[in-house]
Design a protein around this motif. Structure first.
Motif, mmCIF file in Angstrom:
data_model
loop_
_atom_site.group_PDB
_atom_site.id
_atom_site.type_symbol
_atom_site.label_atom_id
_atom_site.label_comp_id
_atom_site.label_asym_id
_atom_site.label_seq_id
_atom_site.Cartn_x
_atom_site.Cartn_y
_atom_site.Cartn_z
ATOM 1 N N ALA A 1 1.011 -1.037 -0.162
ATOM 2 C CA ALA A 1 -0.185 0.033 0.156
ATOM 3 C C ALA A 1 0.876 1.162 -0.096
ATOM 4 N N SER A 2 0.571 2.251 -0.637
ATOM 5 C CA SER A 2 1.235 3.323 -0.672
ATOM 6 C C SER A 2 0.225 4.386 -0.950
ATOM 7 N N GLY A 3 0.595 5.706 -0.750
ATOM 8 C CA GLY A 3 -0.202 6.811 -1.167
ATOM 9 C C GLY A 3 0.074 8.355 -0.548
ATOM 10 N N VAL A 4 -0.606 9.348 -0.821
ATOM 11 C CA VAL A 4 -0.279 10.479 -0.256
ATOM 12 C C VAL A 4 -1.561 10.985 0.502
ATOM 13 N N LEU A 5 -1.103 11.869 1.692
ATOM 14 C CA LEU A 5 -2.081 12.686 2.705
ATOM 15 C C LEU A 5 -1.561 14.053 2.400
ATOM 16 N N THR A 6 -2.530 14.673 1.893
ATOM 17 C CA THR A 6 -2.518 16.504 1.689
ATOM 18 C C THR A 6 -3.097 16.702 3.043
ATOM 19 N N ILE A 7 -2.710 17.700 3.760
ATOM 20 C CA ILE A 7 -2.930 18.449 4.979
ATOM 21 C C ILE A 7 -2.851 19.909 5.013
ATOM 22 N N THR A 8 -3.773 20.444 5.474
ATOM 23 C CA THR A 8 -3.799 21.928 5.760
ATOM 24 C C THR A 8 -3.730 22.401 7.161
#
Length: 119
Positions: free
Chosen positions: A101-108
């Protein structure tokens, strides 16, 4: 809100010293992204003083086929537990043949600064 955190070296994920021999610290936005990465790496029940923190890796993810929606929602909710994270959205991809599993988390953060955390 100003956030200060211990700087973790990317290659070893360990604390380091600055040029003066003091423990190195970091500030926004790197500190927020680093704190989110740590929160998403914590297993449910691993934090001694608050066992409700963490992702249920053993219970719901590892050894199961949880689907990307469950993993993404758990990562997002864990990131949002940090008081200085305003929003979090992620994408997780699971390779059927490799079972990785891989991915990206975009946070503000609460200052309105966006960062991405690679998972």
């Amino acid at each position: 809100m100003k956030t200060i955190s211990l700087h973790l070296e990317a290659s070893s994920w360990d604390i380091t010293l600055d040029d003066l021999g003091n423990i190195k610290t970091t500030q926004n936005p790197y500190a927020v992204a680093q704190d989110v990465a740590c929160a998403c790496s914590t297993f449910l029940g691993e934090a001694w003083y608050d066992t409700t923190l963490g992702i249920p890796y053993f219970e719901r993810i590892l050894g199961h086929w949880p689907g990307t929606q469950l993993i993404t929602s758990k990562l997002q909710s864990e990131a949002l537990k940090l008081s200085y994270v305003q929003s979090a959205s992620g994408t997780v991809v699971i390779g059927r043949s490799s079972r990785l599993a891989s991915g990206v988390l975009t946070i503000t953060d609460t200052n309105g600064v966006s960062s991405t955390v690679n998972l």
